[in-house]
Structures are given as structure tokens and as C-alpha cells.
Design a protein around this motif. Structure first.
Motif, PDB file in Angstrom:
ATOM      1  N   ALA A 183     -10.415 -19.410 -42.033  1.00 14.08           N
ATOM      2  CA  ALA A 183     -11.434 -20.297 -42.581  1.00 14.08           C
ATOM      3  C   ALA A 183     -12.756 -19.574 -42.778  1.00 14.08           C
ATOM      4  O   ALA A 183     -13.490 -19.855 -43.736  1.00 14.08           O
ATOM      5  CB  ALA A 183     -11.630 -21.500 -41.655  1.00 14.08           C
ATOM      6  N   THR A 184     -13.091 -18.643 -41.884  1.00 13.15           N
ATOM      7  CA  THR A 184     -14.420 -18.046 -41.875  1.00 13.15           C
ATOM      8  C   THR A 184     -14.440 -16.526 -41.995  1.00 13.15           C
ATOM      9  O   THR A 184     -15.502 -15.952 -42.217  1.00 13.15           O
ATOM     10  CB  THR A 184     -15.146 -18.421 -40.578  1.00 13.15           C
ATOM     11  N   SER A 226     -12.616 -30.421 -40.361  1.00 17.71           N
ATOM     12  CA  SER A 226     -12.670 -29.706 -41.629  1.00 17.71           C
ATOM     13  C   SER A 226     -11.994 -30.493 -42.752  1.00 17.71           C
ATOM     14  O   SER A 226     -12.388 -30.361 -43.918  1.00 17.71           O
ATOM     15  CB  SER A 226     -12.032 -28.321 -41.485  1.00 17.71           C
ATOM     16  N   MET A 227     -10.991 -31.304 -42.403  1.00 15.93           N
ATOM     17  CA  MET A 227     -10.386 -32.153 -43.423  1.00 15.93           C
ATOM     18  C   MET A 227     -11.415 -33.138 -43.968  1.00 15.93           C
ATOM     19  O   MET A 227     -11.578 -33.292 -45.176  1.00 15.93           O
ATOM     20  CB  MET A 227      -9.190 -32.910 -42.835  1.00 15.93           C
ATOM     21  N   GLY A 228     -12.117 -33.802 -43.077  1.00 17.61           N
ATOM     22  CA  GLY A 228     -13.151 -34.735 -43.511  1.00 17.61           C
ATOM     23  C   GLY A 228     -14.280 -34.037 -44.239  1.00 17.61           C
ATOM     24  O   GLY A 228     -14.827 -34.568 -45.230  1.00 17.61           O
ATOM     25  N   LEU A 234     -17.743 -22.680 -41.220  1.00 17.07           N
ATOM     26  CA  LEU A 234     -17.030 -23.694 -40.447  1.00 17.07           C
ATOM     27  C   LEU A 234     -17.780 -25.022 -40.522  1.00 17.07           C
ATOM     28  O   LEU A 234     -18.979 -25.086 -40.262  1.00 17.07           O
ATOM     29  CB  LEU A 234     -16.893 -23.266 -38.990  1.00 17.07           C
ATOM     30  N   ASP A 235     -17.056 -26.088 -40.875  1.00 14.16           N
ATOM     31  CA  ASP A 235     -17.671 -27.407 -41.047  1.00 14.16           C
ATOM     32  C   ASP A 235     -18.316 -27.900 -39.761  1.00 14.16           C
ATOM     33  O   ASP A 235     -17.779 -27.738 -38.658  1.00 14.16           O
ATOM     34  CB  ASP A 235     -16.606 -28.412 -41.499  1.00 14.16           C
ATOM     35  N   ILE A 288     -18.527 -18.809 -33.826  1.00  9.36           N
ATOM     36  CA  ILE A 288     -17.447 -19.241 -34.711  1.00  9.36           C
ATOM     37  C   ILE A 288     -17.943 -20.129 -35.847  1.00  9.36           C
ATOM     38  O   ILE A 288     -17.166 -20.539 -36.697  1.00  9.36           O
ATOM     39  CB  ILE A 288     -16.334 -19.986 -33.932  1.00  9.36           C
ATOM     40  N   GLY A 289     -19.237 -20.433 -35.894  1.00 10.57           N
ATOM     41  CA  GLY A 289     -19.758 -21.323 -36.928  1.00 10.57           C
ATOM     42  C   GLY A 289     -20.054 -22.702 -36.382  1.00 10.57           C
ATOM     43  O   GLY A 289     -20.367 -22.849 -35.198  1.00 10.57           O
ATOM     44  N   GLY A 290     -19.967 -23.733 -37.239  1.00 13.22           N
ATOM     45  CA  GLY A 290     -20.503 -25.058 -36.942  1.00 13.22           C
ATOM     46  C   GLY A 290     -19.783 -25.875 -35.896  1.00 13.22           C
ATOM     47  O   GLY A 290     -19.398 -27.015 -36.166  1.00 13.22           O
ATOM     48  N   SER A 291     -19.618 -25.345 -34.723  1.00 14.64           N
ATOM     49  CA  SER A 291     -18.948 -26.059 -33.633  1.00 14.64           C
ATOM     50  C   SER A 291     -19.972 -26.591 -32.633  1.00 14.64           C
ATOM     51  O   SER A 291     -20.863 -25.858 -32.210  1.00 14.64           O
ATOM     52  CB  SER A 291     -17.972 -25.134 -32.903  1.00 14.64           C
ATOM     53  N   HIS A 292     -19.806 -27.853 -32.242  1.00 21.20           N
ATOM     54  CA  HIS A 292     -20.681 -28.421 -31.212  1.00 21.20           C
ATOM     55  C   HIS A 292     -20.253 -27.996 -29.815  1.00 21.20           C
ATOM     56  O   HIS A 292     -21.025 -28.140 -28.866  1.00 21.20           O
ATOM     57  CB  HIS A 292     -20.673 -29.950 -31.299  1.00 21.20           C
TER      58      HIS A 292
END
Length: 609
Positions: A85-86, A349-351, A423-424, A445-449
Motif C-alpha cells: 500500500a505504501t 482503507s476500503m472506506g 496509508l488512509d 507506517i503512515g496514517g495509523s492511530h
């Protein structure tokens, strides 16, 4: 070794050879397990310029240090690889029973390399492992595969498998364990598919040996007792209504992402939040291994066009497939969630991809001739159908399967993808939650909370409240929380329990309870400061990985919508994320250069030179 199985499996799918590798005392002491092992091993293993979907990619699947003990919520396992993905360090964390079973079978982790010529699966049982043919499983859903693997191996085996989405290399394909628990982020399921690996079944009859059983038992009983006392009269909200109860907090703070993050409040929130899910569709709560909380939702839609049953949806799914797409139909988003589980898709990521597509369609950047249907906010039927098509790469689903950023870039508007490092985002708008913006931007990893989740102190007041709109105080807090969350992931714990019971109740959280439990299990004799340093070491190892891949300060950023478009309404009205003001101080707190590169002094202090 105490607390560990003491060895890992190294599986070369190209040659079909399997060997055992010892887990060195140094690796265990310095990195704990789980995310820690993965970060260190992948930094050493994956060559620069590797193709995430090529045989040179390596996937490491490790259980946390405390997994397999009866510490509350010690069930988490980390799956990591170069992300399709990234194109940077990708990792996904999941609970349930698989990780404990792996340690009972005699292993702390599995390294998977190469690519099988034909579909295969791996069966691990009490110290032995076999690569077995899986041609008959290819094309099966995750539920069908789980049933068949347990029928072929052992009725009590625990499985981690991909569905059709992973086989088709959807870039955000998930790895599903024990049917409905997802290692969802970063496309680790696509890596399995690219390697022709359908899944891993595990069965073990062993146990985890403890260094000091009496001390461990006493500490464990004390922390479990604190939970029982606090929840004696009031059951945990997460048990009553699941993680979807979080909608109340994000909606009330004006950070509930709506219509591709254009707004922070959703007019249909009450139709899709946790209490509505409980009232309409809940069958029973469900717990992971050694978990007293039971936040999982076994649900059933009894009738209508979306009739079905499964697990979920969780909060992140309610946001991603609900408010972010303008969908207020709980049955539709729950059905889409079931499809994600069965096809093997990351619901976030689907949404994100569907919401991005809806905005592109609204702006005339996508046409009905391209999409095969009108894409309009709030269309639950379209949501369900697009989810199905994505998992199978059918029609427009083939473009959605590439993810929101690639889709938006293809349409000439990459700024409409709500991502960090590709990343969403999770379900929190950074304009009204400044710490979350810094966490998204600097996450390896990107947009992870889940890499230092500031929603705890910014929205929930756990362990102590902080103003979500302030930014000056956030750099040291985010750095500290990111490090402690690395410890939580390396130990194999769930944040729901750890942040409330296993750290000091102060904004600058210290892992005192985690340290006590690690010492009882492993005999390592850690101080809390040493455990904090382990988290910092892991985070910096991840940073080195992404720097080697060409990522740097220019990538520690957020979309223009978040940085330049003020929130239009609600409690966060008029705010943008003050990322630039936070980034320099954050780097200084970390001991990094102005370009976000760890200094030699910092690396030397962490043993990373």
C-alpha cells in the motif's frame, strides 16, 4: 529462555525448506518480541528497492513477549513486511488466539520468504512445520478456508488466512485470524497472496515457562484485581457496546470524519453508533485470549437485503464505511463489514477508497462510464457492491483495489486522498485533535492511530485529559506515547487494558506495570526506564527503515485539506492542523536532525549503530 519459546521458524517458499532459528538473548532483551522483533529483522532482511509484491519481500509474523501467559489481553501478534500500500515499513497488529497457539507450539515467530510456485499453506504443530498444497483452497473466503484448514489439520487449530482480496493482491488486503479478527493495515494480506501462501494453521500443547512464577502471579493478580474492582458496579462500555461507542466522543468533539474528511460531524451518527448496534444486531460480546474486556461483537442482521451474520463492525469500520461515505444505514455498513472479513479487506482503507471515489465522482473527475454506477454520498447499496467488487477486483473495483491515493492520483487530484505516507487515516480528524495530526504524520507506517494513540488523552481523558486543540504541548507527549505503544505492541498487549491499568496515570506515561510483568515472565530485571528505551529503540529502528527507503521530512505531512482548509462547523470550527509548528520541536525531542534523521549520538545511545 523464560517467557519465550526461544526459537523462530524460517520458511523459504521458493525452495520449500524450513529451518529453525534461535531467538538470541540480546534480541529478546533489546526488542521484547512482536513489533520489536519484526522491526529489527526486517531492517536487516529486506533489500533496498525491493518490490512489495515480489519474492524478495520478507514477512515476519511474531507474537508479543507476554503472549501465551494469562496477563489480561496478552494476545497480540504483529505481521510486518514491505507494504504494497505504501512501499515502506508496513505492519498490522491483531489479537485473538493465534499468537498464543504459536508459542504453545514452540515458536515465537515465523519468517516467510520467497514465493511458492503453486498455492500452499503452512501447518505448525508442536515443534514441527510442513508446507502443504492449497490449490483447493484458492478462491475460498476466509471463513471457508478456516473451516477447511481445521478439518485438514486439527479441530482446535488456530488459523491466519487470506481471502480472495489477498489472492488478487488488493493493496490493502488483510490477514484474518480465527475467522474475523484482522491484521488489517498496510496490505500484509497482499504479501501472502503474492507469495502464493493461503494461510498458516497452528496447534500447540505446550506452555510458556515463567522466570519467577510467584512474582508473576502476584503482579498479574493485582492488575487483574484493579480491573475487577473498577468495573464491579459498571461493566466496561467496550463490553456493553463495543468500540463503536467511540462515535459519541468523536461526534461530540467534532472530529468524526464525514464525507472524506470534509466535515467533523455526521448528522446520522445515532443510527450507526455502538448503542444502536447493540440494540439492533448484537448476538453476544466476544473476548480474545485472556481478555476480561470482551469488546468484540458477534452480530446478526436477521432480515432484509443485507441479511447475514459475523463479527463487527468496530468503530474504525463505522467511521470508514459509515460517516466517511455519508452512509447512515447500519445494516448496509455492517454487511460491507462482513464482506471485508470474508474477502479479507482492511475496512479503514476500503472506506477511504470509496469516500475518495465519491468525492472524485461528485467533482466530475470520475464518470459513471468508469465506475459502472453513480457514486453518491449515503448510498448504502453502492457501498456494499463496491466492497464486493474491490475484493474480487471486478470492474471499477480493480481501481479501488489500488487504494485511495493511487486512485486520486490517476484522476489528477492526489490531494483528495486522506492519507499519511499513503496509508488512509483512522477515524479522527486532526484539525480538531492536534496530537493525532502529529501522530499520523510521524507514524512509521503512515496514517495509523495505533502508533501512540492520542485520542486517549485528547478525547477520553485517559489517563489525564489534555486540550485537543492545543499544539504547543504535543511534541513531547506524542513522542512518549509512540515509544510506549511500541512497548505495548512488542509485549503483545492490547492498548485498551494497558493504557488504563499497566502504566502510571500521568500524561507522560511510564510502563511500570508492563515492566513488572515482563520481569516476572522473563527474569530480565528491567527498570521502567529500560523498557521505555526499548520502545524508543523500536521506533527509531522503524525510522531508519523508512529513511533507507527514501522517505523523510517531506513525507511527514498531511493532505492540504487538513493543513489549509479550516473545519467548517462544530466544536473544531475554524481549526486546521498546526503540523509545521509541531514538527520541528518533535524532531528535537526525538534527538533527530531538522530533516528528521536520527543523530549518530541518538543511534549510539540506542545501540542502533
Amino acid at each position: 529462555m523464560y517467557g519465550y519459546a526461544g526459537k523462530m521458524l524460517d520458511v523459504d517458499l521458493t525452495s520449500g525448506k524450513i529451518k529453525e532459528l534461535p531467538v538470541g538473548e540480546g534480541l529478546a532483551r533489546d526488542y521484547l518480541g512482536g513489533l520489536g522483533f519484526n522491526a529489527r529483522l526486517l531492517y536487516e532482511e529486506i533489500p533496498s528497492g525491493a518490490d512489495p509484491l515480489g519474492p524478495e519481500n520478507v514477512l515476519v509474523f511474531c507474537a508479543g513477549a507476554l503472549v501465551g501467559t494469562n496477563v489480561p489481553t496478552a494476545s497480540r501478534t504483529e505481521a510486518s513486511a514491505l507494504s504494497p500500500a505504501t512501499n515502506l515499513f508496513g505492519t498490522a497488529n491483531s489479537g485473538n488466539f493465534w499468537g498464543g497457539e504459536l508459542k504453545f507450539a514452540g515458536f515465537d515467530g515465523v519468517i516467510i520468504r520467497g514465493r511458492a510456485e503453486q498455492p500452499v499453506y503452512l501447518f505448525i504443530s508442536d515443534g514441527e512445520a510442513k508446507i502443504l498444497p492449497a490449490g483447493h483452497l484458492w478462491g475460498k473466503t476466509t471463513h471457508e478456508t478456516d473451516d477447511l484448514l481445521r478439518a485438514e489439520t486439527h479441530a482446535e487449530a488456530k488459523t491466519a488466512v487470506i481471502g480472495p482480496a489477498g489472492e488478487r493482491r488488493v493493496r490493502f488486503a488483510a490477514l484474518m485470524n480465527d475467522r474475523d479478527r484482522a491484521a488489517g493495515r498496510a496490505g500484509v494480506g497482499a504479501v501472502f497472496g503474492a507469495k502464493n501462501l493461503k494461510g498458516i494453521a497452528v496447534r500447540g500443547e505446550g506452555e510458556v515457562a515463567l522466570a519467577d512464577p510467584a512474582a508473576f502471579k502476584a503482579a498479574n493478580a493485582a492488575y487483574r484485581g484493579r480491573f475487577k474492582e473498577k468495573t464491579r458496579d459498571n461493566p466496561p462500555p467496550l463490553r456493553l457496546h463495543g468500540t463503536a461507542i467511540t462515535v459519541v466522543g468523536t461526534q461530540s468533539h467534532g472530529v468524526f470524519p464525514t464525507r472524506n474528511f470534509r466535515e467533523g460531524q455526521f448528522e446520522g451518527w445515532e443510527a450507526i453508533y455502538g448503542e444502536t448496534l447493540t440494540r439492533k444486531y448484537l448476538v453476544r460480546p466476544k473476548a480474545c485470549f485472556s481478555c476480561p474486556i470482551a469488546c468484540g461483537r458477534v452480530t446478526r442482521i436477521p432480515e432484509g437485503p443485507y441479511r447475514g451474520e459475523g463479527e463487527g463492525p468496530e468503530y474504525e469500520t463505522v467511521y470508514a464505511l459509515g460517516s466517511n461515505c455519508g452512509v447512515g444505514d447500519l445494516a448496509a455498513l455492517t454487511k460491507a463489514n462482513y464482506l471485508c472479513n470474508e474477502l479479507g479487506l482492511d475496512t479503514i482503507s476500503m472506506g477511504g477508497a470509496i469516500a475518495c471515489a465519491m468525492e472524485l465522482f461528485e467533482r466530475g473527475l470520475l464518470t459513471e462510464a468508469e465506475t459502472g454506477m453513480a457514486l453518491r454520498w449515503g448510498d448504502g447499496a453502492a457501498l456494499v457492491e463496491l466492497t464486493r467488487r474491490t475484493g474480487l477486483r471486478e470492474g471499477f473495483g480493480d481501481l479501488l483495489a489500488e487504494g485511495s491515493l493511487r486512485l486520486a492520483a490517476r484522476c489528477g487530484a492526489p490531494e483528495l486522498a486522506m492519507v499519511a505516507k499513503g496509508l488512509d487515516f483512522a477515524g479522527y480528524d486532526p484539525r480538531g485533535e492536534q496530537g493525532m495530526g502529529l501522530a499520523y504524520a510521524t507514524s512509521p507506517i503512515g496514517g495509523s492511530h495505533m502508533r501512540g494513540d492520542p485520542a486517549y488523552f485528547e478525547l477520553l481523558g485517559v489517563p489525564v485529559a489534555a486540550d485537543p486543540h492545543s499544539w504547543e504541548d504535543k511534541p513531547p507527549l506524542i513522542a512518549k506515547w509512540q515509544d510506549v505503544f511500541c512497548v505495548i505492541d512488542a509485549a503483545g498487549l492490547c492498548v485498551f487494558f494497558s493504557v488504563r491499568y499497566l502504566v502510571e496515570p500521568d500524561l507522560m506515561i511510564r510502563p511500570v506495570g508492563i515492566t513488572e510483568l515482563l520481569n516476572g515472565a522473563t527474569g530480565a530485571g528491567y527498570t521502567p526506564e529500560e523498557v521505555e528505551r526499548i520502545g524508543e529503540r523500536i521506533f527509531n529502528a522503524e525510522r531508519l527503515y523508512i529513511l533507507a527507503a527514501g522517505f523523510g521530512r517531506k513525507d511527514d505531512t498531511l493532505p492540504p485539506r487538513i493543513l489549509k482548509e479550516p473545519m467548517p462547523s462544530g466544536p473544531a470550527k475554524g481549526l486546521v492542523c498546526r503540523l509545521e509548528e509541531m514538527l520541528g520541536p518533535y524532531y528535537r525531542v526525538r534527538g533527530w536532525s531538522a530533516e528528521g534523521v536520527p543523530t549518530r549520538e541518538k543511534l549510539a545511545s540506542l545501540g542502533l549503530l
